[in-house]
Write a protein that holds these residues in place. Structure first.
Motif, PDB file in Angstrom:
ATOM      1  N   UNK A 144      25.120  25.373  43.349  1.00 17.78           N
ATOM      2  CA  UNK A 144      26.015  26.196  43.458  1.00 17.78           C
ATOM      3  C   UNK A 144      26.354  26.897  41.989  1.00 17.78           C
ATOM      4  N   UNK A 145      26.049  25.888  41.104  1.00 17.43           N
ATOM      5  CA  UNK A 145      26.537  26.007  39.531  1.00 17.43           C
ATOM      6  C   UNK A 145      27.827  25.381  39.076  1.00 17.43           C
ATOM      7  N   UNK A 146      28.373  24.796  39.815  1.00 12.79           N
ATOM      8  CA  UNK A 146      29.589  24.305  39.662  1.00 12.79           C
ATOM      9  C   UNK A 146      29.565  22.782  39.024  1.00 12.79           C
ATOM     10  N   UNK A 147      30.571  22.155  38.565  1.00 10.87           N
ATOM     11  CA  UNK A 147      30.508  21.182  37.804  1.00 10.87           C
ATOM     12  C   UNK A 147      30.958  19.666  38.872  1.00 10.87           C
ATOM     13  N   UNK A 148      30.132  18.673  38.855  1.00 15.75           N
ATOM     14  CA  UNK A 148      30.248  17.526  39.745  1.00 15.75           C
ATOM     15  C   UNK A 148      31.475  16.672  39.415  1.00 15.75           C
ATOM     16  N   UNK A 149      31.961  16.282  40.320  1.00 17.02           N
ATOM     17  CA  UNK A 149      33.132  15.475  40.421  1.00 17.02           C
ATOM     18  C   UNK A 149      32.903  14.036  39.617  1.00 17.02           C
ATOM     19  N   UNK A 150      33.294  13.553  38.716  1.00 12.01           N
ATOM     20  CA  UNK A 150      33.144  11.908  38.159  1.00 12.01           C
ATOM     21  C   UNK A 150      34.297  11.326  38.623  1.00 12.01           C
ATOM     22  N   UNK A 151      34.097  10.067  39.255  1.00  8.18           N
ATOM     23  CA  UNK A 151      34.842   8.926  39.564  1.00  8.18           C
ATOM     24  C   UNK A 151      35.199   7.736  38.412  1.00  8.18           C
ATOM     25  N   UNK A 152      36.368   7.227  38.732  1.00 13.45           N
ATOM     26  CA  UNK A 152      36.778   6.367  37.572  1.00 13.45           C
ATOM     27  C   UNK A 152      36.035   5.030  37.679  1.00 13.45           C
ATOM     28  N   UNK A 153      35.705   4.677  38.938  1.00 14.08           N
ATOM     29  CA  UNK A 153      35.001   3.341  39.305  1.00 14.08           C
ATOM     30  C   UNK A 153      34.093   3.541  40.511  1.00 14.08           C
ATOM     31  N   UNK A 154      33.192   2.774  40.681  1.00 15.59           N
ATOM     32  CA  UNK A 154      32.380   2.611  41.652  1.00 15.59           C
ATOM     33  C   UNK A 154      32.936   2.468  42.978  1.00 15.59           C
TER      34      UNK A 154
END
Length: 224
Positions: free
Chosen positions: A176-186
């Motif tokens: 889609x060309x969007x930015x992937x979400x990052x999480x603070x912890x596993x």
């Protein structure tokens, strides 16, 4: 990948045309047509059945360099006559539409096999199948917010172990060309991934296959 762009030969066409519910496409290579057929029949990439049918079709052994899913002309969702694709749609959502169209019931073997095929194809189209290319790893690092990108594959893998992203989301965002979400912890990522009914679990069986998917899953699924 020049091997995937060979013209259709009479011998290959005979094999591909022997399936009454499959119509080979003369506008793409015989290898891509084999991949389309494999998707329809549920033949798992590089399985015993896949290799046996490959030999029958091409009269040679299958090698990873001939992977039809790595060919830019291959489209999993275009392999099913009558199904209309939506290119901007997330892979998981597109597969859900296809499953409904084909009447594949969630949780069945058939559903799981085709879901794996869909994500394998989408992943390979967007990221390739060769885990030895530094530029691919560097692009991925930048995609998940690692900048500047590390100077070696080993350093890229090490950096990725410290990043928590959902791989289904990663593939969807590339599409889609969007930015992937990052999480603070596993653990936060794990709760998000395993939320029931959301379809965020990447097919684990793909980790058994050699190539970029296996290397990437190893990096992401075994964090530091």
């Amino acid at each position: 990948m020049s091997s995937t762009r060979t013209a259709l030969s009479s011998g290959n066409w005979t094999f591909l045309s022997s399936f009454s519910d499959f119509v080979p496409d003369a506008n793409v290579s015989d290898v891509v047509n084999f991949g389309r057929l494999a998707c329809q029949r549920g033949w798992r990439l590089n399985s015993r059945g896949w290799r046996s049918r490959w030999r029958t079709c091409f009269h040679r052994e299958y090698i990873p360099e001939h992977n039809p899913y790595a060919d830019p002309h291959f489209d999993f969702f275009m392999s099913f006559p009558g199904f209309r694709t939506e290119e901007s749609c997330a892979v998981g959502d597109e597969f859900a539409r296809l499953a409904q169209f084909m009447k594949w019931m969630p949780g069945t073997h058939e559903y799981n096999v085709y879901r794996s095929q869909a994500f394998r194809s989408a992943f390979t189209v967007h990221y390739g199948a060769d885990a030895s290319k530094l530029d691919v790893w560097q692009t991925l690092c930048m995609e998940v917010g690692i900048q500047p990108a590390p100077s070696s594959i080993t350093k890229c893998k090490k950096a990725l172990k410290r990043v928590h992203v959902n791989i289904v989301d990663l593939v969807n965002c590339r599409r889609s060309g969007s930015t992937v979400q990052r999480f603070h912890s596993y653990n936060e990522l794990k709760r998000y991934t395993c939320e029931r009914g959301k379809g965020r679990v990447f097919p684990r069986e793909l980790a058994k296959e050699e190539g970029f998917i296996k290397a990437l899953l190893k990096a992401f699924l075994h964090p530091e």
